[in-house]
Design an enzyme around this catalytic site. Structure first.
Site, PDB file in Angstrom:
ATOM      1  CG  HIS A 122      -1.916  -1.102   1.247  1.00  0.00           C
ATOM      2  ND1 HIS A 122      -3.261  -0.892   1.049  1.00  0.00           N
ATOM      3  CD2 HIS A 122      -1.769  -2.439   1.429  1.00  0.00           C
ATOM      4  CE1 HIS A 122      -3.894  -2.050   1.118  1.00  0.00           C
ATOM      5  NE2 HIS A 122      -3.014  -3.016   1.350  1.00  0.00           N
ATOM      6  CG  ASP A 143     -11.735   2.662  -3.407  1.00  0.00           C
ATOM      7  OD1 ASP A 143     -12.166   1.909  -4.299  1.00  0.00           O
ATOM      8  OD2 ASP A 143     -11.522   2.285  -2.239  1.00  0.00           O
ATOM      9  CE  LYS A 381     -18.043   2.934  33.951  1.00  0.00           C
ATOM     10  NZ  LYS A 381     -17.243   4.132  34.236  1.00  0.00           N
TER      11      LYS A 381
END
Length: 676
Positions: A122, A143, A381
């Site tokens: 990439h 794209d 959390k």
């Protein structure tokens, strides 16, 4: 082919290759040796396409698997420590320090990457400048991603529409069937405009095509709006994003390739993706549609320098209705920091002249593991403060739970140069967290940041107490309110727009198993988990039984109603605080729940004294304070909210063995509820 290790010579390089008979693509039986052979043979056309660009690799160590049983993969940005020293590399700054990215400028580098299972390559749309810094983009990319029910031929139809507009702008695009689902369109640029400017023009182009062809095209990422349409993704022009390199293999069940195509091929109603053997045959016959975009020496050390003078900005009218007359004019006008305002409830940045809505965070109800197991997934959390983030006009703003603007308190999240989304506008929900020396969330450390307003103090604490912003929800995207979408869809969109963000903005993973999440939270000595129904919508400012919080530590938010003066070492300072919680059955509306005298740092005592002194009053604002606690009490108006840890409740509802955790400036007294 032998399966043992072999030493191969590629030019002056010597490489050790192994496991050549290992099957990488089970559905076709394609082996690692064949993958290496492909990259070695495709190099003459691939190397020019990636020359001078940092390469991010996607690796499948165990092979890609099948459509029914895909194998896991991961992105590798920084070059591994064991990589050959002769692979060229250049650094790119990140918030955690510079990372060295590889440059692929010779066949041996391609072979080494294939050897370590880097199947996908990439690249961004920019190349390194001669000085090693980031250059301006020399390519525009669109794209074309098919939504459910959309064929590749329909993507080709949109590509032809886009080609006509790009041609009218003086650009000559090249189509690339992506090797996955859709089509990429590339067009060469002079290299004298910024990524932000190119993103602006790509966005305008996408919106223009959507306006003219609303039944065929959408320019927004929202998945539920894409059925039967082609999503025209313009965001990959952002300088932080990458796109699959032309001629790269894909980690799909079939060994497909991101294959450059001739325009006449897109008129074939049976258009399909191409396999690696087909692409090799085309390239070796001399067919290279991408050559026009990569017409430079493939072994060039760097990209050519940009022109000394910036070229005139091509006009977009009449092709793009309502667009500015130049690349990025609108962005440039709105990208600077907003003028300071004294009003902490300032409106959010405007989009197209209309202010964005201000969202109140959705809240969770209390639950138990038994009631929560059937909901779906669990999130850790985090022990911090809730913050709604608004990204618009290239600027990130933050609001606390009560709507207070806290943007300037966290410059590492909001100042120029801080991480930003690769979209024009988004509203997210998350938690701001500080960490202790052991890497655990520390609410007490966050206290050092929460109340600062002076720039000099904030600058000092950014270094001493850095924070991170953990995102867990998306409320708005590109002008669309997405709170009504199922959580699973909002989460998918959030992960997509945040995929390339560096720390300190992250999207933590979720757990499919509530018990595993609780065990992890307990092992790390964290506060607990929040369990959510993946089908749930987002209720701004509301609570829902489809979101349940399960705490492992007992904590209670409290309203400060009085001070008992200190003695001994604390003489002249706070000795303990008198605490209450709302109770509508009492005349005062508050019920006394005891006092807290431990857990304070010297700084906390000093800050609390400064905050409480202006709130002093002659009479108590709470009922039922025992004489022993009230005898020397200094009363204050019930406006300040804090949080304590405690062991349990006494039979008469007083906190036992309480310990101060810190102030909660994001809460108001009427928001305090009994935690259990």
């Amino acid at each position: 082919m032998a399966d043992g290790p072999q030493i191969v010579r590629i030019g002056d390089r010597r490489l050790r290759v192994t496991n050549l008979d290992k099957v990488v693509y089970p559905e076709t039986g394609t082996t690692k040796g064949e993958v290496i052979d492909y990259y070695a043979r495709i190099a003459p056309v691939l190397l020019p396409a990636v020359a001078g660009r940092p390469v991010t690799r996607k690796r499948w160590v165990e092979g890609v698997g099948t459509a029914a049983d895909p194998q896991g993969s991961f992105f590798a940005k920084q070059l591994e420590p064991g990589a050959p020293s002769w692979i060229r590399r250049l650094p790119i700054p990140h918030s955690g320090g510079a990372k060295e990215y590889p440059l692929v400028d010779e066949v041996a580098t391609l072979v080494w990457m294939a050897q370590v299972a880097a199947i996908e390559l990439h690249i961004p749309q920019w190349r390194f400048a001669p000085d090693g810094g980031r250059g301006d983009p020399d390519r525009l990319v669109l794209d074309l991603d098919p939504g459910p029910g959309v064929t590749l031929a329909q993507c080709a139809e949109v590509a032809l529409i886009a080609r006509g507009i790009l041609a009218g702008m003086g650009l000559d695009p090249v189509p690339v069937t992506s090797g996955s689902k859709g089509i990429h369109l590339y067009a060469a640029l002079p290299g004298d405009r910024t990524s932000d400017e190119i993103s602006t023009i790509a966005h305008a182009l996408a919106r223009a095509i959507e306006t003219d062809h609303p039944a065929l095209v959408t320019s927004v990422m929202t998945k539920t709006l894409r059925a039967g349409k082609v999503f025209l993704d313009w965001s990959q022009n952002n300088g932080k994003k990458t796109t699959i390199a032309p001629y790269s293999l894909r980690g799909r069940p079939q060994p497909w390739v991101a294959a450059p195509r001739a325009w006449e091929e897109l008129e074939d109603p049976d258009l399909r993706q191409l396999r690696f053997d087909e692409v090799l045959e085309r390239a070796e016959s001399g067919m290279d549609p991408f050559a026009a975009l990569s017409a430079h020496d493939p072994l060039a050390a760097t990209a050519p320098p940009p022109s000394p003078a910036r070229a005139p900005i091509p006009t977009l009218r009449p092709q793009i209705r309502g667009a500015d007359s130049g690349f990025g004019a609108r962005h440039a006008a709105g990208s600077g920091p907003a003028a300071p305002q004294n009003d902490e409830m300032r409106p959010e940045p405007a989009v197209d002249g209309a202010p964005l809505p201000v969202y109140a965070p959705m809240l969770a109800e209390h639950g138990t593991p038994g009631t929560a197991r059937g909901l779906g997934w669990a999130e850790i959390k985090w022990d911090g403060i809730r913050a709604i983030g608004t990204w618009s006009g290239g600027r990130f703003r933050l609001r606390g739970r009560n709507g207070t603007d806290i943007t300037d308190r966290y410059p590492e999240l909001t100042a120029d140069g801080a991480p930003g989304f690769a979209v024009g506008e988004a509203v997210v929900d998350g938690e701001i967290i500080a960490f202790d020396a052991a890497g655990r969330p520390s609410f007490s450390r966050l206290q050092d940041r929460m109340h600062l307003t002076r720039a000099r103090e904030i600058e000092r604490e950014v270094i001493r107490t850095p924070v991170r912003y953990h995102l867990f929800d998306l409320l708005r995207l590109e002008g669309h309110d997405v709170t009504g979408l199922p959580l699973r869809d909002r989460r998918e969109l959030l992960e997509r727009i945040a995929a390339d963000l560096p720390a300190p903005v992250v999207v933590p993973p979720v757990f499919d198993d509530v018990d595993a999440a609780l065990a992890t939270s307990s092992a790390l000595d964290l506060e607990g988990v929040v369990v959510k129904d993946p089908a749930s919508g987002y209720i701004p400012g509301g609570r829902s039984p489809r979101w349940l919080k399960i705490k492992l530590t007992r904590a209670q938010e409290v309203v400060v109603v009085g001070i008992r003066p200190g003695r001994g070492d604390r003489a002249g300072r706070i000795g303990s605080l008198l605490l209450a919680i709302p109770d509508p059955t009492l005349p005062s509306g508050l019920s006394y729940v005891g006092r807290v005298g431990t857990g304070f740092t010297d700084r906390a005592l000093r800050d609390l004294g400064a905050l409480l002194d202006p709130l002093r009053t002659d009479a108590p604002a709470v009922d039922g304070v025992p004489e022993a606690d009230a005898s020397d009490a200094l009363w204050v108006r019930p406006e300040l909210v804090g949080e304590v840890e405690f062991s349990n409740w006494t039979p008469d509802r007083v906190l036992r063995h309480s310990r101060w955790r810190g102030l909660r400036p994001d809460k108001t007294p009427d928001e305090v509820v009994v935690e259990g």
